[in-house]
Structures are given as C-alpha cells and as structure tokens.
Motif scaffolding. Structure first.
Motif, PDB file in Angstrom:
ATOM      1  N   GLN A 150       0.836  -1.207   0.000  1.00 50.89           N
ATOM      2  CA  GLN A 150       0.000   0.000   0.000  1.00 50.89           C
ATOM      3  C   GLN A 150       0.870   1.255   0.000  1.00 50.89           C
ATOM      4  N   ARG A 151       2.025   1.195   0.666  1.00 57.59           N
ATOM      5  CA  ARG A 151       2.904   2.368   0.656  1.00 57.59           C
ATOM      6  C   ARG A 151       3.495   2.567  -0.738  1.00 57.59           C
ATOM      7  N   ASN A 178      -0.529  -1.314  10.719  1.00 56.36           N
ATOM      8  CA  ASN A 178      -0.076  -0.991   9.358  1.00 56.36           C
ATOM      9  C   ASN A 178      -0.935   0.099   8.751  1.00 56.36           C
ATOM     10  N   GLY A 179      -2.238   0.031   9.016  1.00 59.15           N
ATOM     11  CA  GLY A 179      -3.171   1.028   8.488  1.00 59.15           C
ATOM     12  C   GLY A 179      -2.825   2.425   8.982  1.00 59.15           C
ATOM     13  N   GLU A 180      -2.536   2.537  10.276  1.00 62.20           N
ATOM     14  CA  GLU A 180      -2.175   3.839  10.860  1.00 62.20           C
ATOM     15  C   GLU A 180      -0.940   4.412  10.168  1.00 62.20           C
ATOM     16  N   LEU A 185       1.775   8.341   6.760  1.00 68.78           N
ATOM     17  CA  LEU A 185       2.708   8.685   5.691  1.00 68.78           C
ATOM     18  C   LEU A 185       1.967   9.299   4.501  1.00 68.78           C
ATOM     19  N   PHE A 186       0.817   8.746   4.196  1.00 73.82           N
ATOM     20  CA  PHE A 186       0.024   9.226   3.069  1.00 73.82           C
ATOM     21  C   PHE A 186      -0.390  10.685   3.288  1.00 73.82           C
ATOM     22  N   THR A 187      -0.974  10.975   4.465  1.00 73.87           N
ATOM     23  CA  THR A 187      -1.481  12.323   4.692  1.00 73.87           C
ATOM     24  C   THR A 187      -0.327  13.324   4.808  1.00 73.87           C
ATOM     25  N   GLN A 188       0.790  12.896   5.437  1.00 72.20           N
ATOM     26  CA  GLN A 188       1.973  13.773   5.506  1.00 72.20           C
ATOM     27  C   GLN A 188       2.465  14.120   4.106  1.00 72.20           C
ATOM     28  N   ALA A 189       2.584  13.092   3.266  1.00 69.54           N
ATOM     29  CA  ALA A 189       3.096  13.287   1.907  1.00 69.54           C
ATOM     30  C   ALA A 189       2.155  14.188   1.119  1.00 69.54           C
ATOM     31  N   ALA A 190       0.842  13.944   1.248  1.00 69.64           N
ATOM     32  CA  ALA A 190      -0.132  14.761   0.521  1.00 69.64           C
ATOM     33  C   ALA A 190      -0.047  16.210   0.980  1.00 69.64           C
ATOM     34  N   ARG A 191       0.089  16.409   2.278  1.00 68.34           N
ATOM     35  CA  ARG A 191       0.167  17.789   2.803  1.00 68.34           C
ATOM     36  C   ARG A 191       1.399  18.497   2.260  1.00 68.34           C
TER      37      ARG A 191
END
Ligand code: ADP
Length: 228
Positions: A150-151, A178-180, A185-191
């Motif tokens: 998923q990453r 793993n979901g957390e 990482l997803f939201t940090q990267a998007a921000r």
C-alpha cells in the motif's frame, strides 16, 4: 457557479444503477491542501461519489466542476487526460502490476506520460524514500507485505504531483498498526504537496487524519463538524 477557493465542486448528484439509487442528491466540495474523509456505511454511495468526482463514472444528473471547468463539458479523451495529469488514485488493494518491480510500478504513471525511464525511476525512488519503501525497489508486489504494497501504491499515486488524490478505503485490507502507518505517511506526503485528498473510508479512526468529514447515507451527503 463554483464557490471561491473550491478546487473540486459537485452539487445535486444523482446516479442510479437500474432501480437502485447509488447517489440521490449528493454534494461535495474540496479546496487545495484539504483532506476530506468521506464516511458512511457500506453501500451508502461513497465509491460512486468518488468515481463521479474523478470523472470515471458519469452522474445521471448534477454538476461537477474541477478548477471551474465542468467535467460534463469535457470529452472522454479530455477527462482521461485530466485524470492522468491532475489526479492520483489509491485503492483498497494496491492494484500494483504484478509483473513489474515496485520501482517500475511507482514510475509507471510518469512513463505513461512520456517521461524517460531514468528520470521516472529517479522520481519514483524519491517518493519511495518518503514512504519508507525505497529498499523494496527491486522486489515485485507479490514479494512484499500488504502494508508495504500500500505504501508503494501511495508513492505511485503521488509521483505525478497530482492536485487531487482519490483514495478508496486505502487501509481497508490492513491491520490497524499498518493502516495507521500508511495513513500517517500518506497524509503527511499529501500535505507536503498541497494536494486535495478525497479519502473514502468506513473506519472512524481515519477521521483523525482529515480536516473535515462528509457523511454519505443513502446516496446523500452532509458535512460533519470536525471534533477535536
Ligand atoms: P459504498 O462505497 O458506500 O459501499 P457504493 O457507491 O459502492 O457504496 O454503492 C452504492 C449503491 O450502488 C449500492 O447499492 C451498490 O450495490 C450500487 N452500485 C454501485 N456500483 C454499482 C454498479 N457498477 N452496478 C450496479 N450497482 C452498483
């Protein structure tokens, strides 16, 4: 009319599959840099809303504008081009290409846009580093864990620097730890890229990573005040 500051804006969306209304007057709005969690029970119309907003499914009635432009006024080719240039996607099951290595998977959207292999793979690696999967570059999706996959899928969704990220239950197949991590990482990267994120989920904990929640029920949406 699109309200000022709104990047993606939809009003009064209706979509029926046979006699079943999947969307029954749903509305949605998001601005650049905003993370909106779309919540609601299974079958309430969340995925249909996401597919309409992304120009994948055409609503029966209602209006969707992206950057002030009506999706309905675009040709299919224009909508496909828009998806490739401005939108990124993450699905529940990564949907990585099994025959390609992880790096090749992440580089694929760039390669499809005509970027040369070296440059595409260099940018892929940069995103894989940020998602902490750079060391998996030579492995194939079948050789990595669900969370790692998923990453990799998240890195792939970001590699074209999209303005809007659509994520449909991106952690739905992962255990909570793993979901957390994927969400973090997803939201940090998007921000860091100021992308808008439409995050479809039925998991309440996801809300903690969003700026705002929209609840979909029976094909209709309403905004929830963010708590905390
Ligand atoms: P959610 O994402 O909230 O689980 P969906 O948007 O997938 O909800 O589905 C909303 C409703 O529309 C459900 O009743 C579902 O069965 C129906 N539906 C969604 N997609 C299709 C389709 N391609 N064909 C027929 N019915 C569909």
């Amino acid at each position: 009319m699109t309200p000022a500051g709104s990047l993606l804006y939809a009003t009064d969306l209706h979509k029926a599959y046979g006699p079943t209304p999947a969307l029954d007057g749903a509305a949605f709005s998001i601005h650049a840099g905003e993370i909106v969690a779309v919540m609601g029970p299974s079958g309430s119309g969340k995925s249909t809303l996401l597919h309409c907003l992304a120009g994948i499914v055409r609503p029966d009635t209602g209006s969707i504008t992206y950057g002030g432009r009506a999706l309905s006024a675009m040709t299919d080719a224009e909508r496909s081009a828009l998806r490739r240039s401005d939108f990124g996607f993450v699905f529940q099951f990564g949907q990585l290409v099994p025959e390609l290595t992880c790096t090749e998977n992440v580089a694929l959207p760039l390669r499809l846009n005509g970027t040369k292999r070296k440059q595409a793979e260099r940018r892929a690696l940069e995103w894989m580093e940020r998602l902490e999967v750079a060391d998996l570059g030579h492995k194939r999706p079948g050789e990595v864990s669900g969370g790692q996959g998923q990453r990799v899928a998240v890195a792939r969704s970001l590699v074209t620097d999209p303005r809007v990220l659509f994520a449909d239950e991106p952690t739905g197949a992962l255990d909570s730890l793993n979901g957390e991590r994927v969400l973090e990482l997803f939201t940090q990267a998007a921000r860091s890229t100021n992308a808008a994120v439409v995050l479809v989920t039925h998991e309440a904990r996801v809300a903690a990573y969003s700026d705002r929640e929209v609840v979909v029920r029976d094909g209709r949406s309403r905004d929830l005040e963010h708590i905390g």
